[in-house]
Write a protein that holds these residues in place. Structure first.
Motif, PDB file in Angstrom:
ATOM      1  N   CYS A 169       0.851  -1.196   0.000  1.00  0.00           N
ATOM      2  CA  CYS A 169       0.000   0.000   0.000  1.00  0.00           C
ATOM      3  C   CYS A 169       0.887   1.247   0.000  1.00  0.00           C
ATOM      4  CB  CYS A 169      -0.901  -0.033   1.237  1.00  0.00           C
ATOM      5  SG  CYS A 169      -2.304   1.055   1.168  1.00  0.00           S
ATOM      6  N   ASN A 170       1.293   1.668  -1.180  1.00  0.00           N
ATOM      7  CA  ASN A 170       2.145   2.852  -1.318  1.00  0.00           C
ATOM      8  C   ASN A 170       1.434   4.086  -0.763  1.00  0.00           C
ATOM      9  OD1 ASN A 170       3.434   5.255  -2.523  1.00  0.00           O
ATOM     10  ND2 ASN A 170       4.464   3.838  -3.912  1.00  0.00           N
ATOM     11  N   VAL A 188       6.779   0.846   0.039  1.00  0.00           N
ATOM     12  CA  VAL A 188       6.622  -0.046  -1.115  1.00  0.00           C
ATOM     13  C   VAL A 188       7.083  -1.439  -0.719  1.00  0.00           C
ATOM     14  CG1 VAL A 188       7.494  -0.581  -3.421  1.00  0.00           C
ATOM     15  CG2 VAL A 188       6.810   1.757  -2.852  1.00  0.00           C
ATOM     16  N   THR A 189       6.258  -2.420  -1.004  1.00  0.00           N
ATOM     17  CA  THR A 189       6.617  -3.807  -0.704  1.00  0.00           C
ATOM     18  C   THR A 189       7.599  -4.312  -1.756  1.00  0.00           C
ATOM     19  OG1 THR A 189       4.486  -4.221   0.348  1.00  0.00           O
ATOM     20  CG2 THR A 189       5.712  -6.149  -0.424  1.00  0.00           C
ATOM     21  N   LEU A 190       8.650  -4.938  -1.293  1.00  0.00           N
ATOM     22  CA  LEU A 190       9.684  -5.467  -2.176  1.00  0.00           C
ATOM     23  C   LEU A 190       9.330  -6.906  -2.528  1.00  0.00           C
ATOM     24  CD1 LEU A 190      12.374  -4.779  -3.494  1.00  0.00           C
ATOM     25  CD2 LEU A 190      13.522  -5.497  -1.386  1.00  0.00           C
ATOM     26  N   SER A 191       9.091  -7.139  -3.807  1.00  0.00           N
ATOM     27  CA  SER A 191       8.812  -8.488  -4.293  1.00  0.00           C
ATOM     28  C   SER A 191      10.112  -9.019  -4.883  1.00  0.00           C
ATOM     29  CB  SER A 191       7.699  -8.444  -5.346  1.00  0.00           C
ATOM     30  OG  SER A 191       7.255  -9.733  -5.673  1.00  0.00           O
ATOM     31  N   LEU A 192      10.812  -9.805  -4.092  1.00  0.00           N
ATOM     32  CA  LEU A 192      12.139 -10.269  -4.501  1.00  0.00           C
ATOM     33  C   LEU A 192      12.006 -11.311  -5.606  1.00  0.00           C
ATOM     34  CD1 LEU A 192      13.889 -10.414  -1.015  1.00  0.00           C
ATOM     35  CD2 LEU A 192      14.384  -8.826  -2.890  1.00  0.00           C
ATOM     36  N   LEU A 240      18.331   0.459  -2.101  1.00  0.00           N
ATOM     37  CA  LEU A 240      17.008   0.013  -2.522  1.00  0.00           C
ATOM     38  C   LEU A 240      16.036   0.025  -1.341  1.00  0.00           C
ATOM     39  CD1 LEU A 240      15.111  -1.280  -4.646  1.00  0.00           C
ATOM     40  CD2 LEU A 240      16.061  -3.504  -3.987  1.00  0.00           C
ATOM     41  N   LEU A 241      16.483  -0.454  -0.190  1.00  0.00           N
ATOM     42  CA  LEU A 241      15.628  -0.509   0.989  1.00  0.00           C
ATOM     43  C   LEU A 241      15.228   0.886   1.462  1.00  0.00           C
ATOM     44  CD1 LEU A 241      17.337  -3.362   3.048  1.00  0.00           C
ATOM     45  CD2 LEU A 241      15.343  -3.520   1.536  1.00  0.00           C
ATOM     46  N   GLU A 242      16.132   1.825   1.366  1.00  0.00           N
ATOM     47  CA  GLU A 242      15.822   3.203   1.771  1.00  0.00           C
ATOM     48  C   GLU A 242      14.677   3.774   0.935  1.00  0.00           C
ATOM     49  OE1 GLU A 242      19.361   5.544   1.546  1.00  0.00           O
ATOM     50  OE2 GLU A 242      20.403   4.408   3.109  1.00  0.00           O
ATOM     51  N   ILE A 243      14.711   3.491  -0.360  1.00  0.00           N
ATOM     52  CA  ILE A 243      13.650   3.990  -1.242  1.00  0.00           C
ATOM     53  C   ILE A 243      12.320   3.330  -0.898  1.00  0.00           C
ATOM     54  CG2 ILE A 243      12.851   4.130  -3.635  1.00  0.00           C
ATOM     55  CD1 ILE A 243      15.822   4.156  -4.478  1.00  0.00           C
ATOM     56  N   CYS A 244      12.334   2.015  -0.723  1.00  0.00           N
ATOM     57  CA  CYS A 244      11.103   1.294  -0.416  1.00  0.00           C
ATOM     58  C   CYS A 244      10.508   1.737   0.920  1.00  0.00           C
ATOM     59  CB  CYS A 244      11.363  -0.215  -0.393  1.00  0.00           C
ATOM     60  SG  CYS A 244      11.712  -0.922  -2.020  1.00  0.00           S
ATOM     61  N   GLU A 245      11.357   1.947   1.903  1.00  0.00           N
ATOM     62  CA  GLU A 245      10.867   2.391   3.217  1.00  0.00           C
ATOM     63  C   GLU A 245      10.232   3.774   3.123  1.00  0.00           C
ATOM     64  OE1 GLU A 245      12.468   2.916   7.811  1.00  0.00           O
ATOM     65  OE2 GLU A 245      13.848   3.183   6.136  1.00  0.00           O
ATOM     66  N   LYS A 246      10.806   4.635   2.337  1.00  0.00           N
ATOM     67  CA  LYS A 246      10.324   6.017   2.214  1.00  0.00           C
ATOM     68  C   LYS A 246       8.867   6.062   1.754  1.00  0.00           C
ATOM     69  CE  LYS A 246      11.370  10.289  -0.348  1.00  0.00           C
ATOM     70  NZ  LYS A 246      12.309  10.900  -1.342  1.00  0.00           N
TER      71      LYS A 246
END
Length: 424
Positions: A45-46, A219-223, A210-216
């Motif tokens: 849920c962005n 955004v869920t990371l789909s590996l 990458l994690l910093e951007i997703c946390e901001k």
């Protein structure tokens, strides 16, 4: 305050998104908090996706279904794809992935975010090729991360990133006897970039960035599974398992930064290996939600791969998979049409619901019991209202009407329901 749904759960904050999920999934407050905090459930849920209706993916929730769409250079009709978006939502899809690789991808993506109430995913590596207009070799690390951040800023809820496809995995691949090598489009682009530049995977090497951007943006990371098997011969081989091991390590690192994670999985898997594949992912990736493509249980059915995928999807979801990526009859053959898309959605939804029944998910059988009651009473309108595809059911009945309205033309006057109802 909190940065992500996982961060909120760790702090004991019950967000408005969690309230909706708890009601829809019939999960208690404390159980939901615990499972989100431990990474077993995600709510993609962005913060910038304003129209989204939150949905949960993971342990103890209904199996969800994703629809892939988007344009290519050979078939570039954005208006047609937007019609598919509207129909996919109407047909019950839980998520949509935009896999466009050509044209004005940003305009289409922004329109998706503005209109869609379901979760949205993308593969930034595809867009990097479409957007930058460079040879793959000439893309810089900054180029790639700029595209990732743009997708997050635009409101995409989950990103497929093949961060686990590192040099160790490539060595495994080169020493394997695979028939289909790399069938992941994003994985193959990244593989080519790594080989041409003689460098490590930038998403692996700069994973914290990458994690910093997703946390901001939450955004869920789909590996992504860049080395998923593309044939049953390649299933559960060294390259696939090597990458899964890396994904397990990356999952823990993401959780430390409060980034929600899903793991993507195979692919083509024979039926007798599906359960072990689910167990391996849950074990090696610490219970993170599992997002599978199919899996397809045989390689011989082009034109019918929605069926091969539904068979595999039902087995996979009953054994622990949480999220099914639909497969259409056009798989391996062409860009799907609207009709192909519908067939794929229905096949995957049936597979997911069948799995929920097998798992004994609370309330899953209610839908079936209501249908059975209507069927026993020959209540046709009730049956149509409960059908997974009411339109198709109505068309079939209308095409062959019986002499006696209550029955159907299969049994006619010999209808067992009719006879039992008259006697009991």
């Amino acid at each position: 305050m909190y940065t992500t749904q996982m961060d909120a759960a760790k702090k004991g904050i019950f967000t408005k998104e969690m309230e909706i999920v708890a009601k829809d999934e019939n999960i208690g407050r404390e159980e939901l908090l615990e499972k989100i905090a431990s990474g077993k459930i995600v709510i993609p849920c962005n913060k910038n996706h304003k129209k989204i209706y939150p949905r949960a993916i993971g342990e103890g929730t209904k199996t969800k279904v994703n629809v892939n769409l988007g344009v290519s250079e050979d078939s570039c009709d954005y208006m047609g794809e937007m019609v598919k978006v509207e129909k996919a939502i109407e047909y019950g899809a839980d998520a949509i992935m935009d896999l466009s690789t050509f044209g004005d991808t940003k305009k289409f993506r922004k329109e998706l975010v503005e209109k869609s109430t379901v979760m949205l995913g993308t593969v930034p590596m595809y867009d990097a090729v479409a957007k930058l207009g460079k040879n793959i070799k000439d893309m810089t690390v900054d180029d790639l991360f700029k595209v990732v951040e743009e997708h997050c800023e635009d409101g995409i809820d989950f990103l497929t990133i093949h961060a686990g496809l590192n040099r160790t995995c490539i060595d495994r691949l080169r020493n394997s006897k695979r028939l289909t090598k790399i069938v992941s489009r994003g994985g193959s682009i990244l593989f080519q970039w790594m080989v041409l530049n003689d460098k490590e995977n930038p998403f692996y090497e700069h994973y914290d960035r990458l994690l910093e951007i997703c946390e901001k943006y939450d955004v869920t990371l789909s590996l992504g599974d860049g080395l998923r098997p593309g044939s049953i011969h390649d299933s559960t081989d060294g390259p696939q398992i090597q990458e899964l091991l890396i994904l397990g390590e990356l999952t823990k690192r993401a959780w430390e930064k409060n980034v929600q994670v899903m793991i993507e999985g195979p692919g083509h898997v024979p039926m007798h290996e599906i359960v072990s594949n689910m167990q391996l992912e849950k074990k090696l990736c610490h219970g993170a939600p599992f997002y599978v493509l199919g899996p397809l249980v045989t390689d011989i059915a082009p034109g019918y791969d929605h069926i091969t995928a539904a068979i595999g999807g039902a087995i996979a979801a009953s054994a622990g998979a949480d999220f099914l990526c639909y497969v259409t009859p056009a798989e391996h053959l062409r860009l799907p049409t609207l009709d192909d898309m519908k067939e794929g959605i229905m096949a995957s939804r049936i597979a997911g619901h069948a799995a929920d029944l097998a798992k004994g998910l609370k309330g899953a059988a209610d839908w079936d019991n209501k249908m059975s009651k209507c069927r026993g009473e020959l209540d046709w309108e009730g049956m149509f209202s409960l059908c997974i595809d009411p339109e198709k059911a109505r068309e079939y009945r209308k095409s062959s009407m019986p002499i006696e309205e209550k029955v159907c033309t299969m049994c006619g006057d010999l209808c067992p329901m009719k006879r039992c109802n008259e006697m009991i």
